[in-house]
Motif scaffolding. Structure first.
Motif, PDB file in Angstrom:
ATOM      1  N   HIS A  65       0.853  -1.188   0.000  1.00 60.29           N
ATOM      2  CA  HIS A  65       0.000   0.000   0.000  1.00 60.29           C
ATOM      3  C   HIS A  65       0.889   1.238   0.000  1.00 60.29           C
ATOM      4  CE1 HIS A  65      -3.399  -2.525   0.918  1.00 60.29           C
ATOM      5  NE2 HIS A  65      -2.742  -3.029   1.938  1.00 60.29           N
ATOM      6  N   ALA A  66       0.543   2.208  -0.818  1.00 60.92           N
ATOM      7  CA  ALA A  66       1.265   3.478  -0.863  1.00 60.92           C
ATOM      8  C   ALA A  66       0.277   4.570  -1.247  1.00 60.92           C
ATOM      9  CB  ALA A  66       2.403   3.404  -1.877  1.00 60.92           C
ATOM     10  N   ASP A  71       2.449   6.769  -7.197  1.00 61.53           N
ATOM     11  CA  ASP A  71       1.755   6.187  -8.354  1.00 61.53           C
ATOM     12  C   ASP A  71       2.478   6.547  -9.648  1.00 61.53           C
ATOM     13  OD1 ASP A  71      -0.164   4.922  -9.929  1.00 61.53           O
ATOM     14  OD2 ASP A  71      -1.309   6.762 -10.146  1.00 61.53           O
ATOM     15  N   THR A  72       3.511   5.791  -9.970  1.00 62.96           N
ATOM     16  CA  THR A  72       4.198   5.911 -11.251  1.00 62.96           C
ATOM     17  C   THR A  72       4.359   4.505 -11.829  1.00 62.96           C
ATOM     18  OG1 THR A  72       6.402   5.728 -10.267  1.00 62.96           O
ATOM     19  CG2 THR A  72       5.508   7.952 -10.518  1.00 62.96           C
ATOM     20  N   ASP A  73       4.534   4.435 -13.125  1.00 60.44           N
ATOM     21  CA  ASP A  73       4.704   3.138 -13.766  1.00 60.44           C
ATOM     22  C   ASP A  73       5.968   2.443 -13.273  1.00 60.44           C
ATOM     23  OD1 ASP A  73       2.374   3.512 -15.220  1.00 60.44           O
ATOM     24  OD2 ASP A  73       3.431   4.481 -16.885  1.00 60.44           O
ATOM     25  N   ARG A  74       7.006   3.206 -13.027  1.00 60.88           N
ATOM     26  CA  ARG A  74       8.268   2.617 -12.564  1.00 60.88           C
ATOM     27  C   ARG A  74       8.123   1.985 -11.178  1.00 60.88           C
ATOM     28  NH1 ARG A  74      13.540   2.127 -13.260  1.00 60.88           N
ATOM     29  NH2 ARG A  74      14.998   2.576 -11.577  1.00 60.88           N
ATOM     30  N   VAL A  75       7.451   2.670 -10.257  1.00 70.80           N
ATOM     31  CA  VAL A  75       7.257   2.126  -8.915  1.00 70.80           C
ATOM     32  C   VAL A  75       6.404   0.867  -8.979  1.00 70.80           C
ATOM     33  CG1 VAL A  75       6.191   2.580  -6.677  1.00 70.80           C
ATOM     34  CG2 VAL A  75       7.601   4.321  -7.750  1.00 70.80           C
ATOM     35  N   ARG A  76       5.350   0.908  -9.782  1.00 66.47           N
ATOM     36  CA  ARG A  76       4.508  -0.289  -9.922  1.00 66.47           C
ATOM     37  C   ARG A  76       5.304  -1.458 -10.505  1.00 66.47           C
ATOM     38  NH1 ARG A  76      -0.900   0.275  -9.324  1.00 66.47           N
ATOM     39  NH2 ARG A  76      -1.660   2.385  -9.025  1.00 66.47           N
ATOM     40  N   ALA A  77       6.146  -1.190 -11.483  1.00 66.52           N
ATOM     41  CA  ALA A  77       6.954  -2.256 -12.082  1.00 66.52           C
ATOM     42  C   ALA A  77       7.957  -2.817 -11.075  1.00 66.52           C
ATOM     43  CB  ALA A  77       7.672  -1.727 -13.319  1.00 66.52           C
ATOM     44  N   ALA A  85       2.168  -7.238  -5.030  1.00 66.34           N
ATOM     45  CA  ALA A  85       1.102  -6.561  -5.773  1.00 66.34           C
ATOM     46  C   ALA A  85       0.945  -5.130  -5.248  1.00 66.34           C
ATOM     47  CB  ALA A  85      -0.209  -7.309  -5.611  1.00 66.34           C
ATOM     48  N   PRO A  86       0.996  -4.126  -6.137  1.00 62.73           N
ATOM     49  CA  PRO A  86       0.806  -2.747  -5.676  1.00 62.73           C
ATOM     50  C   PRO A  86      -0.673  -2.408  -5.526  1.00 62.73           C
ATOM     51  CG  PRO A  86       1.327  -2.765  -8.007  1.00 62.73           C
ATOM     52  CD  PRO A  86       1.392  -4.189  -7.541  1.00 62.73           C
ATOM     53  N   ASN A  87      -1.019  -1.740  -4.445  1.00 69.42           N
ATOM     54  CA  ASN A  87      -2.367  -1.214  -4.247  1.00 69.42           C
ATOM     55  C   ASN A  87      -2.211   0.279  -3.965  1.00 69.42           C
ATOM     56  OD1 ASN A  87      -5.146  -1.264  -4.027  1.00 69.42           O
ATOM     57  ND2 ASN A  87      -5.078  -1.546  -1.825  1.00 69.42           N
ATOM     58  N   ILE A  88      -2.095   1.028  -5.055  1.00 66.51           N
ATOM     59  CA  ILE A  88      -1.840   2.463  -4.984  1.00 66.51           C
ATOM     60  C   ILE A  88      -2.983   3.186  -5.681  1.00 66.51           C
ATOM     61  CG2 ILE A  88      -0.213   4.288  -5.588  1.00 66.51           C
ATOM     62  CD1 ILE A  88       1.935   2.092  -5.815  1.00 66.51           C
ATOM     63  N   PRO A  89      -3.623   4.156  -5.031  1.00 67.87           N
ATOM     64  CA  PRO A  89      -4.700   4.869  -5.712  1.00 67.87           C
ATOM     65  C   PRO A  89      -4.154   5.642  -6.912  1.00 67.87           C
ATOM     66  CG  PRO A  89      -4.213   5.905  -3.617  1.00 67.87           C
ATOM     67  CD  PRO A  89      -3.402   4.660  -3.676  1.00 67.87           C
TER      68      PRO A  89
END
Length: 149
Positions: A65-66, A71-77, A85-89
């Motif tokens: 959770h963040a 919320d960037t594509d790089r952080v999610r990757a 699994a990312p759970n970022i709004p």
């Protein structure tokens, strides 16, 4: 003075933002809200830049959770590359909204409570320390006293 900052200010995690000279504390916490790792950046620095060193310490197979700042594509990757699994709004400017569960996100308030508990220590809330190393040590000490003793 010709608009230059004093030497060493950038390396001491002191940044200029609307509120003046500030420091951001980035933290990695477990599911109970207990802090595991800290990182300091200047007040004007983007949150997503501090995510990479913290994500390296995330165990595999969990939901991370963040807040929106991460919320960037790089952080999610990076999170997905660790097997989590990312759970970022999603931010409002995204055209394609990523998967997000508001129900699971309710557990993130534990880290906000952790920051509130750390800021009960006056030394942490006001940053009396000039050096980032000393301030980070004070944050770690406060977290140890609050959560691990």
């Amino acid at each position: 003075m010709c608009g230059r900052r004093p030497r060493g200010e950038l390396s001491q995690a002191i940044g200029h933002s609307r509120g003046g000279r500030t420091t951001k504390i980035h933290a990695l916490a477990d599911s109970l809200g207990r802090p595991l790792a800290f990182l300091l950046t200047g007040g004007q620095a983007a949150d997503c830049r501090a995510a990479e060193p913290l994500i390296e310490q995330v165990p595999a197979g969990i939901v991370v959770h963040a807040d929106r700042g991460y919320d960037t594509d790089r952080v999610r990757a990076l999170i997905e590359g660790r097997g989590s699994a990312p759970n970022i709004p999603p931010r409002c400017h995204r055209r394609w909204k990523n998967c997000f569960s508001p129900y699971l996100y309710r557990g993130r308030n534990a880290i906000e409570r952790m920051f509130g508990r750390l800021k009960d220590f006056r030394r942490i809330a006001t940053r009396y320390d000039k050096l980032a190393v000393n301030y980070l040590a004070a944050v770690c000490l406060a977290a140890t006293v609050s959560y691990w003793l």
